[in-house]
Design an enzyme around this catalytic site. Structure first.
Site, PDB file in Angstrom:
ATOM      1  N   SER A  28       0.809  -1.219   0.000  1.00 10.48           N
ATOM      2  CA  SER A  28       0.000   0.000   0.000  1.00 10.48           C
ATOM      3  C   SER A  28       0.846   1.275   0.000  1.00 10.48           C
ATOM      4  O   SER A  28       0.437   2.291  -0.570  1.00 10.48           O
ATOM      5  CB  SER A  28      -0.939  -0.006   1.212  1.00 10.48           C
ATOM      6  N   THR A  29       2.024   1.250   0.608  1.00  7.69           N
ATOM      7  CA  THR A  29       2.863   2.460   0.654  1.00  7.69           C
ATOM      8  C   THR A  29       3.448   2.737  -0.731  1.00  7.69           C
ATOM      9  O   THR A  29       3.448   3.885  -1.192  1.00  7.69           O
ATOM     10  CB  THR A  29       3.984   2.304   1.716  1.00  7.69           C
ATOM     11  N   ASP A  82      10.649   0.530  -2.265  1.00  8.48           N
ATOM     12  CA  ASP A  82       9.849  -0.593  -1.768  1.00  8.48           C
ATOM     13  C   ASP A  82       9.360  -0.297  -0.356  1.00  8.48           C
ATOM     14  O   ASP A  82       9.885   0.605   0.324  1.00  8.48           O
ATOM     15  CB  ASP A  82      10.713  -1.874  -1.795  1.00  8.48           C
ATOM     16  N   GLY A  83       8.380  -1.047   0.096  1.00  4.00           N
ATOM     17  CA  GLY A  83       7.881  -0.925   1.470  1.00  4.00           C
ATOM     18  C   GLY A  83       8.495  -2.016   2.345  1.00  4.00           C
ATOM     19  O   GLY A  83       9.378  -2.752   1.898  1.00  4.00           O
ATOM     20  N   ALA A  84       8.020  -2.127   3.581  1.00  6.52           N
ATOM     21  CA  ALA A  84       8.498  -3.191   4.475  1.00  6.52           C
ATOM     22  C   ALA A  84       7.476  -3.424   5.580  1.00  6.52           C
ATOM     23  O   ALA A  84       6.647  -2.554   5.862  1.00  6.52           O
ATOM     24  CB  ALA A  84       9.853  -2.806   5.078  1.00  6.52           C
ATOM     25  N   ASP A  85       7.553  -4.597   6.182  1.00 11.12           N
ATOM     26  CA  ASP A  85       6.644  -4.924   7.297  1.00 11.12           C
ATOM     27  C   ASP A  85       7.280  -4.594   8.647  1.00 11.12           C
ATOM     28  O   ASP A  85       6.589  -4.210   9.579  1.00 11.12           O
ATOM     29  CB  ASP A  85       6.276  -6.408   7.223  1.00 11.12           C
ATOM     30  N   GLY A  96       7.327  -9.183   2.724  1.00 13.47           N
ATOM     31  CA  GLY A  96       6.577 -10.358   2.247  1.00 13.47           C
ATOM     32  C   GLY A  96       5.143 -10.402   2.735  1.00 13.47           C
ATOM     33  O   GLY A  96       4.440 -11.373   2.495  1.00 13.47           O
ATOM     34  N   GLY A  98       2.817  -8.939   1.484  1.00 20.36           N
ATOM     35  CA  GLY A  98       1.981  -9.030   0.285  1.00 20.36           C
ATOM     36  C   GLY A  98       2.363 -10.219  -0.583  1.00 20.36           C
ATOM     37  O   GLY A  98       1.940 -10.301  -1.741  1.00 20.36           O
ATOM     38  N   GLU A 104      10.514  -9.115  -5.230  1.00 16.77           N
ATOM     39  CA  GLU A 104      11.001  -7.876  -4.603  1.00 16.77           C
ATOM     40  C   GLU A 104      12.495  -7.993  -4.316  1.00 16.77           C
ATOM     41  O   GLU A 104      13.263  -7.060  -4.582  1.00 16.77           O
ATOM     42  CB  GLU A 104      10.248  -7.599  -3.305  1.00 16.77           C
TER      43      GLU A 104
HETATM   44  C1  5RP Z   1       4.969  -7.079  -0.051  1.00 14.77           C
HETATM   45  C2  5RP Z   1       5.795  -6.325   0.917  1.00 14.77           C
HETATM   46  C3  5RP Z   1       5.344  -4.952   1.285  1.00 14.77           C
HETATM   47  O1  5RP Z   1       6.331  -4.045   0.950  1.00 14.77           O
HETATM   48  C4  5RP Z   1       5.084  -4.913   2.777  1.00 14.77           C
HETATM   49  O2  5RP Z   1       4.114  -5.900   3.093  1.00 14.77           O
HETATM   50  C5  5RP Z   1       4.594  -3.540   3.232  1.00 14.77           C
HETATM   51  O3  5RP Z   1       3.332  -3.281   2.696  1.00 14.77           O
HETATM   52  P1  5RP Z   1       2.502  -1.989   3.101  1.00 14.77           P
HETATM   53  O4  5RP Z   1       3.179  -0.827   2.482  1.00 14.77           O
HETATM   54  O5  5RP Z   1       1.130  -2.257   2.524  1.00 14.77           O
HETATM   55  O6  5RP Z   1       2.461  -1.920   4.608  1.00 14.77           O
HETATM   56  O7  5RP Z   1       6.813  -6.758   1.389  1.00 14.77           O
HETATM   57  O8  5RP Z   1       5.452  -8.382  -0.230  1.00 14.77           O
END
Ligand code: 5RP
Length: 228
Positions: A28-29, A82-85, A96, A98, A104
């Site tokens: 989403s980010t 890229d984003g991250a959890d 991961g 998503g 990625e």
């Molecule tokens: C997808 C990812 C995303 O970058 C991670 O889940 C962050 O997502 P969001 O921006 O929606 O919090 O690793 O595989």
């Protein structure tokens, strides 16, 4: 939360230059970033190409009028966003959420520079505080992989919450296993990553080591902070 993600995404836009090939992470980010980027490209008539890391980003980029290409044409993108959890103070990441971690990692690690954009809720003192480590696993091997992982933690196959019965199938046709390692194993992430990767059938892990990350842009209530 949307606003904090937007702050990070807006800051990341400042690093984009005309003519760049960009790795487009998933989530989403990054979706907010890509929409802002599409506006900027239109307004300033820029030439920017996106290498998508998932079907989701591929469709999003195309729907917003962005040009896409593959690693075949551009094996070394100028910059990946890229984003991250989860993010620790050393820029180590868990990714991961998503289920896009394999593509990625390939795109992010191939890029000349990697910038991660997150909101402040993603920041932790130590990885695996809130989020397990997602692994992309060959379906043929799911049971043997779970058996091996169960000796060093707990592991479950990720199921879709809606839209599909049974395990999530990644863009590459594989399963995702979410792994919570026994606590002391996260003290050495490079070793843990190697240990998990040495299990036959594990294709990639969601541990992204800080040494591959140039910057983490954090959207906070007070403004933007940068880890570098
Ligand atoms: C997808 C990812 C995303 O970058 C991670 O889940 C962050 O997502 P969001 O921006 O929606 O919090 O690793 O595989």
């Amino acid at each position: 939360m949307e606003e904090l993600k937007r702050r990070a995404a807006l800051k990341a836009l400042e690093y984009v230059e005309d003519g760049m090939v960009l790795g487009g992470g998933s989530g989403s980010t990054v979706a907010i970033f890509l929409k802002l980027l599409a506006e900027k490209v239109r307004k300033e008539d820029l030439d920017v190409t996106i290498i998508p890391t998932s079907y989701d980003v591929r469709i999003l980029a195309l729907n917003n009028g962005l040009k896409i290409a593959s690693l075949d044409e551009y094996p070394t993108p100028d910059l990946a966003i890229d984003g991250a959890d989860e993010v620790d103070p050393y820029k180590n990441l868990i990714k991961g959420g998503g289920a896009a971690l394999l593509r990625e990692k390939i795109v992010d690690y191939s890029a000349r520079q990697l910038i991660i954009i997150v909101d402040e809720t993603k920041i932790v003192e130590k990885l695996c505080s809130r989020f397990p480590i997602p692994l992309e696993v060959l379906p043929f091997a799911w049971k043997t992989v779970i058996n091996r992982l169960s000796k060093i933690g707990t592991a479950t196959v990720r199921y879709a919450k809606r839209g599909k019965v049974g395990p999530i199938i990644t863009d590459n046709g594989n399963f995702i296993i979410d792994f919570n390692p026994s606590q002391n194993l996260t003290d050495n992430l490079a070793e843990l990553n190697y240990k998990i990767l040495s299990i036959p059938g594990v294709l990639e892990t969601g541990i992204f080591l800080g040494t591959h990350v140039n910057k983490v842009i954090i959207g906070t209530r007070e403004g933007v902070k940068i880890l570098q």
